[in-house]
Scaffold this active site. Structure first.
Site, PDB file in Angstrom:
ATOM      1  N   SER A 163      24.429 -61.939 -46.306  1.00  0.00           N
ATOM      2  CA  SER A 163      23.226 -61.337 -46.872  1.00  0.00           C
ATOM      3  C   SER A 163      22.267 -62.429 -47.354  1.00  0.00           C
ATOM      4  O   SER A 163      21.801 -63.230 -46.560  1.00  0.00           O
ATOM      5  CB  SER A 163      23.631 -60.351 -47.975  1.00  0.00           C
ATOM      6  OG  SER A 163      22.590 -59.479 -48.296  1.00  0.00           O
ATOM      7  N   ASP A 259      23.635 -50.838 -40.940  1.00  0.00           N
ATOM      8  CA  ASP A 259      23.152 -51.664 -42.037  1.00  0.00           C
ATOM      9  C   ASP A 259      21.633 -51.663 -42.064  1.00  0.00           C
ATOM     10  O   ASP A 259      20.975 -51.859 -41.035  1.00  0.00           O
ATOM     11  CB  ASP A 259      23.680 -53.093 -41.837  1.00  0.00           C
ATOM     12  CG  ASP A 259      23.288 -54.064 -42.946  1.00  0.00           C
ATOM     13  OD1 ASP A 259      22.696 -53.628 -43.952  1.00  0.00           O
ATOM     14  OD2 ASP A 259      23.584 -55.258 -42.788  1.00  0.00           O
ATOM     15  N   HIS A 289      26.548 -52.721 -44.568  1.00  0.00           N
ATOM     16  CA  HIS A 289      26.299 -53.946 -45.325  1.00  0.00           C
ATOM     17  C   HIS A 289      27.473 -54.194 -46.276  1.00  0.00           C
ATOM     18  O   HIS A 289      28.022 -53.257 -46.849  1.00  0.00           O
ATOM     19  CB  HIS A 289      24.999 -53.794 -46.118  1.00  0.00           C
ATOM     20  CG  HIS A 289      24.410 -55.099 -46.554  1.00  0.00           C
ATOM     21  ND1 HIS A 289      23.747 -55.925 -45.685  1.00  0.00           N
ATOM     22  CD2 HIS A 289      24.398 -55.712 -47.766  1.00  0.00           C
ATOM     23  CE1 HIS A 289      23.332 -57.013 -46.347  1.00  0.00           C
ATOM     24  NE2 HIS A 289      23.723 -56.906 -47.608  1.00  0.00           N
TER      25      HIS A 289
END
Length: 317
Positions: A163, A259, A289
């Site tokens: 991320s 995601d 995610h």
């Protein structure tokens, strides 16, 4: 978020996390230090177990641009200098630490046979762009000359992160390339990286909304924490999807199918191909995610971790 097509084990992970978040006030009602305490507690059950390291070294030091806490995981004792993956945790530039990502980093070390250097960087909004980036870049330059102190081979360094950590890995490599160090990092592992602050209506409709592990409002909040002003939105070091990527090391993109920011990795894949960079992009069906954090119960997460470890080992092993 509609749960259509979600992997059953990942679904269990989300439900358990949602349940654990119920012990705390709504995230937006807490100040940032309290948000971080809650996030650490919610993530704690997912960091236990997993591989035992031969040696773990923890340091707080200043590599040249301000203080960092780092943790070095060595999967094997002795045997000379190891290659290493410098791993940058996610959390929207705002949350998490090397503690929330402790098991993930041990898994990479054990499966890849390399050392992992976990980095605790200063978090936003107290530390906005480019504070964390400055310190991570300084760490990489310090490792070039000093990695041997930790039993690490400076000629065999890779970077990675999930991320926000994927973003910071790309941004660090941009800086290193531009300062004449294009070969310092031999490979990049990006787990569902966030490379731009733009999230489409289609992505929010399909993967965001109430109950999603990451929705657009939350993502926008993280970007607002990190960036100083509108000018940063156009800065490739903040939004690496805007960057000239020529001369980058080989990249492995781990993409969660369901995601909100999957489009970032798919677009980055195209940009890397156009720039002539060796890149592998793998989409994990039914994943959301943060799905790697479900490694203790999810074969899908374990497979993605093994894929990433194998990729890095193949470039620096």
């Amino acid at each position: 978020m509609a749960m259509d097509g979600i992997d059953p084990d990942i679904h269990r992970f989300i439900l358990r996390m949602r349940e654990d978040w119920q012990r705390f006030p709504p995230l937006e009602s807490m100040d940032f230090p309290d948000q971080r305490i809650a996030a650490e507690q919610v993530r704690a059950p997912w960091t236990v177990g997993g591989p035992v390291m031969a040696e773990t070294l923890e340091r707080t030091f200043d590599p040249g641009a301000g203080e960092l806490r780092i943790r070095v995981y060595r999967p094997v004792a002795g045997g000379g200098a190891l290659p290493a993956l410098v791993y940058v945790h996610g959390g929207g530039f705002t949350l998490f630490s090397i503690d929330t990502h402790d098991r993930l980093m041990r898994e990479y070390a054990a499966q890849g046979g390399f050392a992992v250097i976990g980095v605790d960087y200063p978090l936003a909004p107290e530390a906005k762009f480019p504070t964390a980036l400055d310190r991570i870049e300084a760490l990489m330059l310090w490792l070039k000359d000093n990695a041997g102190q930790w039993g690490i081979d400076p000629a065999r360094l890779a970077m990675g992160g999930d991320s926000a950590g994927g973003n910071l890995s790309f941004a660090t490599c941009l800086r290193l390339r531009d300062r004449g160090e294009p070969d310092l990092v031999k490979a990049i592992l990006s787990n569902y990286g966030g490379f731009t602050n733009i999230i489409s209506d289609a992505a929010e409709a399909r993967f965001g909304g109430p109950g999603a592990i990451l929705n657009r409002e939350e993502a926008r909040g993280y970007w607002a924490n990190y960036l100083r002003d509108a000018a940063d939105e156009a800065n490739p070091q903040a939004c690496p999807l805007l960057a000239d990527l020529r001369g980058f090391p080989p990249v492995f993109l781990v993409v969660a199918e369901l995601d909100l920011v999957a489009a970032d990795s798919l677009a980055m894949h195209e940009r890397l191909i156009q720039a002539g960079v060796a890149v592998e992009c793998r989409v994990y069906p039914g994943a959301v995610h943060s799905f790697l954090e479900a490694m203790s119960i999810s074969p899908l997460a374990r497979r993605a971790i093994a894929d990433g470890a194998g990729f890095i080992a193949g470039r620096v092993g």
